[in-house]
Design an enzyme around this catalytic site. Structure first.
Site, PDB file in Angstrom:
ATOM      1  N   ARG A 164     -13.168 -17.264 -55.584  1.00 22.00           N
ATOM      2  CA  ARG A 164     -14.505 -16.976 -55.026  1.00 22.00           C
ATOM      3  C   ARG A 164     -15.619 -17.675 -55.821  1.00 22.00           C
ATOM      4  O   ARG A 164     -16.707 -17.118 -55.995  1.00 22.00           O
ATOM      5  CB  ARG A 164     -14.789 -15.475 -55.006  1.00 22.00           C
ATOM      6  CG  ARG A 164     -13.947 -14.689 -54.037  1.00 22.00           C
ATOM      7  CD  ARG A 164     -14.242 -15.099 -52.586  1.00 22.00           C
ATOM      8  NE  ARG A 164     -13.597 -14.204 -51.632  1.00 22.00           N
ATOM      9  CZ  ARG A 164     -12.325 -14.308 -51.238  1.00 22.00           C
ATOM     10  NH1 ARG A 164     -11.551 -15.265 -51.707  1.00 22.00           N
ATOM     11  NH2 ARG A 164     -11.841 -13.465 -50.341  1.00 22.00           N
ATOM     12  N   SER A 238     -16.130  -8.522 -47.822  1.00 25.04           N
ATOM     13  CA  SER A 238     -16.045  -7.875 -49.145  1.00 25.04           C
ATOM     14  C   SER A 238     -17.393  -7.997 -49.841  1.00 25.04           C
ATOM     15  O   SER A 238     -17.921  -9.099 -49.967  1.00 25.04           O
ATOM     16  CB  SER A 238     -15.001  -8.564 -50.018  1.00 25.04           C
ATOM     17  OG  SER A 238     -13.741  -8.524 -49.425  1.00 25.04           O
ATOM     18  N   GLU A 334     -20.017 -10.101 -54.628  1.00 25.43           N
ATOM     19  CA  GLU A 334     -19.607 -11.391 -54.068  1.00 25.43           C
ATOM     20  C   GLU A 334     -20.708 -11.929 -53.156  1.00 25.43           C
ATOM     21  O   GLU A 334     -20.929 -13.125 -53.050  1.00 25.43           O
ATOM     22  CB  GLU A 334     -18.309 -11.213 -53.263  1.00 25.43           C
ATOM     23  CG  GLU A 334     -17.731 -12.513 -52.747  1.00 25.43           C
ATOM     24  CD  GLU A 334     -16.958 -12.359 -51.456  1.00 25.43           C
ATOM     25  OE1 GLU A 334     -17.576 -12.429 -50.374  1.00 25.43           O
ATOM     26  OE2 GLU A 334     -15.718 -12.183 -51.538  1.00 25.43           O
TER      27      GLU A 334
HETATM   28  P1  FAD Z   1     -24.157 -18.069 -45.550  1.00 24.88           P
HETATM   29  O1  FAD Z   1     -23.989 -16.601 -45.659  1.00 24.88           O
HETATM   30  O2  FAD Z   1     -25.164 -18.593 -44.606  1.00 24.88           O
HETATM   31  O3  FAD Z   1     -24.451 -18.660 -47.006  1.00 24.88           O
HETATM   32  C1  FAD Z   1     -23.660 -18.277 -48.110  1.00 24.88           C
HETATM   33  C2  FAD Z   1     -24.135 -19.079 -49.358  1.00 24.88           C
HETATM   34  O4  FAD Z   1     -23.854 -20.459 -49.175  1.00 24.88           O
HETATM   35  C3  FAD Z   1     -25.643 -19.006 -49.592  1.00 24.88           C
HETATM   36  O5  FAD Z   1     -25.876 -19.089 -50.980  1.00 24.88           O
HETATM   37  C4  FAD Z   1     -26.176 -20.252 -48.883  1.00 24.88           C
HETATM   38  O6  FAD Z   1     -27.414 -20.701 -49.387  1.00 24.88           O
HETATM   39  C5  FAD Z   1     -25.054 -21.242 -49.167  1.00 24.88           C
HETATM   40  N1  FAD Z   1     -24.886 -22.249 -48.123  1.00 24.88           N
HETATM   41  C6  FAD Z   1     -24.568 -22.035 -46.821  1.00 24.88           C
HETATM   42  N2  FAD Z   1     -24.414 -23.200 -46.182  1.00 24.88           N
HETATM   43  C7  FAD Z   1     -24.642 -24.178 -47.094  1.00 24.88           C
HETATM   44  C8  FAD Z   1     -24.640 -25.598 -47.041  1.00 24.88           C
HETATM   45  N3  FAD Z   1     -24.374 -26.274 -45.910  1.00 24.88           N
HETATM   46  N4  FAD Z   1     -24.935 -26.283 -48.176  1.00 24.88           N
HETATM   47  C9  FAD Z   1     -25.213 -25.638 -49.337  1.00 24.88           C
HETATM   48  N5  FAD Z   1     -25.241 -24.292 -49.446  1.00 24.88           N
HETATM   49  C10 FAD Z   1     -24.947 -23.571 -48.333  1.00 24.88           C
HETATM   50  N6  FAD Z   1     -15.060 -14.758 -47.215  1.00 24.88           N
HETATM   51  C11 FAD Z   1     -13.866 -15.111 -47.729  1.00 24.88           C
HETATM   52  O7  FAD Z   1     -13.802 -15.953 -48.634  1.00 24.88           O
HETATM   53  N7  FAD Z   1     -12.710 -14.577 -47.254  1.00 24.88           N
HETATM   54  C12 FAD Z   1     -12.681 -13.668 -46.257  1.00 24.88           C
HETATM   55  O8  FAD Z   1     -11.626 -13.220 -45.861  1.00 24.88           O
HETATM   56  C13 FAD Z   1     -13.927 -13.273 -45.693  1.00 24.88           C
HETATM   57  N8  FAD Z   1     -13.964 -12.355 -44.697  1.00 24.88           N
HETATM   58  C14 FAD Z   1     -15.161 -11.982 -44.172  1.00 24.88           C
HETATM   59  C15 FAD Z   1     -15.152 -11.050 -43.130  1.00 24.88           C
HETATM   60  C16 FAD Z   1     -16.352 -10.661 -42.545  1.00 24.88           C
HETATM   61  C17 FAD Z   1     -16.326  -9.652 -41.422  1.00 24.88           C
HETATM   62  C18 FAD Z   1     -17.573 -11.205 -42.995  1.00 24.88           C
HETATM   63  C19 FAD Z   1     -18.856 -10.832 -42.331  1.00 24.88           C
HETATM   64  C20 FAD Z   1     -17.590 -12.128 -44.034  1.00 24.88           C
HETATM   65  C21 FAD Z   1     -16.377 -12.524 -44.645  1.00 24.88           C
HETATM   66  N9  FAD Z   1     -16.326 -13.439 -45.693  1.00 24.88           N
HETATM   67  C22 FAD Z   1     -15.116 -13.841 -46.208  1.00 24.88           C
HETATM   68  C23 FAD Z   1     -17.572 -13.996 -46.258  1.00 24.88           C
HETATM   69  C24 FAD Z   1     -18.119 -15.226 -45.481  1.00 24.88           C
HETATM   70  O9  FAD Z   1     -17.515 -15.329 -44.237  1.00 24.88           O
HETATM   71  C25 FAD Z   1     -17.898 -16.519 -46.265  1.00 24.88           C
HETATM   72  O10 FAD Z   1     -18.501 -16.457 -47.533  1.00 24.88           O
HETATM   73  C26 FAD Z   1     -18.469 -17.727 -45.509  1.00 24.88           C
HETATM   74  O11 FAD Z   1     -18.062 -18.928 -46.136  1.00 24.88           O
HETATM   75  C27 FAD Z   1     -20.005 -17.710 -45.452  1.00 24.88           C
HETATM   76  O12 FAD Z   1     -20.412 -18.724 -44.575  1.00 24.88           O
HETATM   77  P2  FAD Z   1     -21.881 -18.759 -43.971  1.00 24.88           P
HETATM   78  O13 FAD Z   1     -22.012 -20.057 -43.246  1.00 24.88           O
HETATM   79  O14 FAD Z   1     -22.124 -17.544 -43.181  1.00 24.88           O
HETATM   80  O15 FAD Z   1     -22.737 -18.772 -45.292  1.00 24.88           O
HETATM   81  N1  EPU Z   2      -7.231  -0.963 -50.793  1.00 28.99           N
HETATM   82  C1  EPU Z   2      -7.385   0.400 -50.922  1.00 28.99           C
HETATM   83  N2  EPU Z   2      -8.472   0.964 -50.323  1.00 28.99           N
HETATM   84  C2  EPU Z   2      -9.372   0.254 -49.615  1.00 28.99           C
HETATM   85  C3  EPU Z   2      -9.212  -1.138 -49.500  1.00 28.99           C
HETATM   86  C4  EPU Z   2      -8.115  -1.732 -50.102  1.00 28.99           C
HETATM   87  O1  EPU Z   2      -6.590   1.076 -51.551  1.00 28.99           O
HETATM   88  O2  EPU Z   2     -10.298   0.852 -49.095  1.00 28.99           O
HETATM   89  C5  EPU Z   2      -6.031  -1.576 -51.378  1.00 28.99           C
HETATM   90  C6  EPU Z   2      -5.063  -2.004 -50.255  1.00 28.99           C
HETATM   91  O3  EPU Z   2      -4.215  -0.977 -49.897  1.00 28.99           O
HETATM   92  C7  EPU Z   2      -4.327  -3.165 -50.880  1.00 28.99           C
HETATM   93  C8  EPU Z   2      -5.356  -3.761 -51.833  1.00 28.99           C
HETATM   94  O4  EPU Z   2      -6.358  -2.783 -52.028  1.00 28.99           O
HETATM   95  O5  EPU Z   2      -3.239  -2.681 -51.627  1.00 28.99           O
HETATM   96  C9  EPU Z   2      -5.953  -5.066 -51.330  1.00 28.99           C
HETATM   97  O6  EPU Z   2      -6.584  -4.866 -50.071  1.00 28.99           O
HETATM   98  P1  EPU Z   2      -6.665  -6.030 -48.969  1.00 28.99           P
HETATM   99  O7  EPU Z   2      -5.331  -6.653 -48.817  1.00 28.99           O
HETATM  100  O8  EPU Z   2      -7.344  -5.487 -47.787  1.00 28.99           O
HETATM  101  O9  EPU Z   2      -7.528  -7.152 -49.639  1.00 28.99           O
HETATM  102  P2  EPU Z   2      -8.775  -7.129 -50.615  1.00 28.99           P
HETATM  103  O10 EPU Z   2      -8.309  -7.507 -51.966  1.00 28.99           O
HETATM  104  O11 EPU Z   2      -9.505  -5.851 -50.470  1.00 28.99           O
HETATM  105  C10 EPU Z   2      -9.283  -9.654 -50.334  1.00 28.99           C
HETATM  106  C11 EPU Z   2     -10.485 -10.494 -50.074  1.00 28.99           C
HETATM  107  C12 EPU Z   2     -10.787 -10.557 -48.597  1.00 28.99           C
HETATM  108  C13 EPU Z   2      -9.577 -11.134 -47.861  1.00 28.99           C
HETATM  109  C14 EPU Z   2      -8.381 -10.227 -48.143  1.00 28.99           C
HETATM  110  C15 EPU Z   2      -7.107 -10.768 -47.545  1.00 28.99           C
HETATM  111  C16 EPU Z   2     -11.841 -10.395 -52.066  1.00 28.99           C
HETATM  112  C17 EPU Z   2     -13.076  -9.893 -52.697  1.00 28.99           C
HETATM  113  N3  EPU Z   2     -11.625 -10.007 -50.810  1.00 28.99           N
HETATM  114  O12 EPU Z   2      -9.645  -8.316 -50.002  1.00 28.99           O
HETATM  115  O13 EPU Z   2     -11.906 -11.419 -48.402  1.00 28.99           O
HETATM  116  O14 EPU Z   2      -9.820 -11.236 -46.484  1.00 28.99           O
HETATM  117  O15 EPU Z   2      -8.176 -10.123 -49.572  1.00 28.99           O
HETATM  118  O16 EPU Z   2      -6.617 -11.815 -48.280  1.00 28.99           O
HETATM  119  O17 EPU Z   2     -11.098 -11.143 -52.700  1.00 28.99           O
HETATM  120  C18 EPU Z   2     -14.287 -11.502 -48.255  1.00 28.99           C
HETATM  121  O18 EPU Z   2     -14.254 -12.239 -49.246  1.00 28.99           O
HETATM  122  O19 EPU Z   2     -15.348 -11.198 -47.672  1.00 28.99           O
HETATM  123  C19 EPU Z   2     -13.031 -10.953 -47.740  1.00 28.99           C
HETATM  124  C20 EPU Z   2     -12.970 -10.124 -46.693  1.00 28.99           C
END
Ligand code: FAD
Ligand code: EPU
Length: 338
Positions: A164, A238, A334
């Site tokens: 991250r 997250s 994050e």
């Molecule tokens: P923004 O929110 O618009 O920007 C994020 C940051 O990047 C800001 O600092 C912004 O200034 C900068 N930025 C954006 N675009 C540019 C650019 N072109 N050039 C320079 N800087 C820029 N993230 C994960 O890693 N794994 C996940 O599984 C995950 N699951 C998610 C699930 C949900 C439901 C949601 C809502 C979010 C999740 N995220 C996850 C977080 C998010 O999707 C990622 O961080 C994504 O890359 C953000 O993209 P964005 O275009 O919306 O960025």
């Molecule tokens: N868990 C709990 N309680 C909760 C949530 C999770 O006990 O309320 C436990 C789960 O049971 C599991 C462990 O925590 O044993 C991990 O949970 P999960 O697999 O859902 O993943 P996470 O570590 O919570 C990370 C990323 C996610 C990504 C998933 C899948 C981070 C900060 N988050 O979540 O990314 O989608 O793994 O790989 O690393 C994001 O960055 O926005 C994001 C959604």
């Protein structure tokens, strides 16, 4: 010269759906428009905020500067033997790129299906999910230097990727606008099934030899079951990173909480599941005014309707204090706080 609008609401442009205004706002559709914008006095003098899909941001105030929405489109690809170099504009929706690759049978990003946001933001925090991180497929990016107005190319090593994290969150924070990213994908598919739930879901569907599309479908289904859809409930995924502690601290915590969810990631490094820590402190599914944590994933803070960014930020501070008090572990946000 791109048009600058004044006092624009960003509520529909952030997935938390919290109210906030940008003093100035513009959308960039080509790299050339960025060169033009560079000559504008607001670009030169005002604070800048680059906006992609707004899915990793929390606005706790109005933005008294120029918000630049990245909207450069286009996907091209070049094949070299087994390798496929896919280049996408910074404004391409990430999941659209994933679908393009899945449909063309280019392997490498199928485990990152359904992550919200844009291509341009994908390297910023080295997006990751279900056993894959962007750094494994990132080849290079083009970026506009807001200080000099020139374009620079970054290769994988230059981005200093880690969990991250990247150079764009530290030394180069706010310095570059990513206009284009190239990913190195493959014609050969080696399924990455290390995340247990993927194999379980494939098994329950009776799939023994999954295709790229099967993995993408299964990852999407798992995500939908755990994470709230920002179209119906405001959130940014997250809210905190999973914290990493040393072995001694881990042993101390484990002696009191034997069931603690953890992953050993080095000789003296253990990653803890922040969602588990937060749940143990009693926050899972809790509603606090207009805010709360998601009922299926305590790591996700949500807007139950009319929350402000400040309220969500305050909830995150309470959660940090509570996890610190119970486990002696510091949670790091994050989400980018504005
Ligand atoms: P923004 O929110 O618009 O920007 C994020 C940051 O990047 C800001 O600092 C912004 O200034 C900068 N930025 C954006 N675009 C540019 C650019 N072109 N050039 C320079 N800087 C820029 N993230 C994960 O890693 N794994 C996940 O599984 C995950 N699951 C998610 C699930 C949900 C439901 C949601 C809502 C979010 C999740 N995220 C996850 C977080 C998010 O999707 C990622 O961080 C994504 O890359 C953000 O993209 P964005 O275009 O919306 O960025
Ligand atoms: N868990 C709990 N309680 C909760 C949530 C999770 O006990 O309320 C436990 C789960 O049971 C599991 C462990 O925590 O044993 C991990 O949970 P999960 O697999 O859902 O993943 P996470 O570590 O919570 C990370 C990323 C996610 C990504 C998933 C899948 C981070 C900060 N988050 O979540 O990314 O989608 O793994 O790989 O690393 C994001 O960055 O926005 C994001 C959604």
């Amino acid at each position: 010269m791109p048009y600058l609008a004044e006092n624009i609401s960003l509520q529909a442009l952030n997935t938390f759906r919290v109210p906030a205004y940008a003093r100035w706002f513009t959308t960039i559709n080509t790299e050339n428009e960025l060169h033009e914008l560079y000559r504008d006095e607001h670009f030169q003098k005002d604070p800048l905020l680059i906006l992609g899909g707004g899915s990793n941001m929390l606005f706790t105030r109005n933005f008294q500067g120029l918000a630049v929405r990245m909207n450069i489109q286009g996907i091209t690809c070049k094949e070299d033997g087994d390798d496929v170099f896919v280049t996408a504009g910074g404004g391409v929706v990430w999941h659209d790129l994933v679908m393009y690759c899945v449909n063309n049978e280019f392997a490498g990003i199928e485990n990152l299906s359904l992550i919200p946001g844009s291509v341009g933001a994908s390297p910023i925090q080295n997006i990751g999910a279900y056993g894959v991180e962007l750094m494994e497929v990132f080849h290079s990016c083009r970026a506009f230097d807001i200080e000099t107005g020139s374009i620079k190319e970054f290769d994988n090593a230059a981005c200093s990727f880690s969990y991250r994290d990247s150079i764009f969150k530290h030394e180069l924070k706010g310095r570059y606008i990513i206009t284009e990213v190239t990913y190195k994908l493959s014609r050969t598919f080696k399924p990455q099934l290390s995340y247990g739930a993927i194999s379980e879901e494939l098994k329950s569907r009776g799939i023994l030899n999954p295709s790229i599309k099967d993995v993408s479908d299964v990852v999407s289904a798992i995500r939908v079951s755990k994470l709230p859809d920002p179209a119906t409930i405001g959130n940014a995924g997250s809210f905190f990173k999973n914290p990493v502690v040393g072995s001694d601290q881990f042993r101390d915590i484990q002696s009191i909480f034997p069931d603690i969810v953890h992953y050993v990631i080095g000789n003296d490094a253990v990653k803890l599941a922040a969602g588990w820590l937060i749940e143990q402190c009693g926050w899972k599914g809790k509603i606090v005014g207009n805010t709360g944590t998601w009922k299926n994933q305590a790591l996700v803070l949500v807007n139950h309707g009319n929350a402000t960014g400040k309220e969500i930020f305050e909830l995150s501070a309470d959660i940090i204090n509570s996890v610190q008090k119970t486990f002696g572990v510091s949670l790091e946000r994050e989400v980018n706080i504005i």
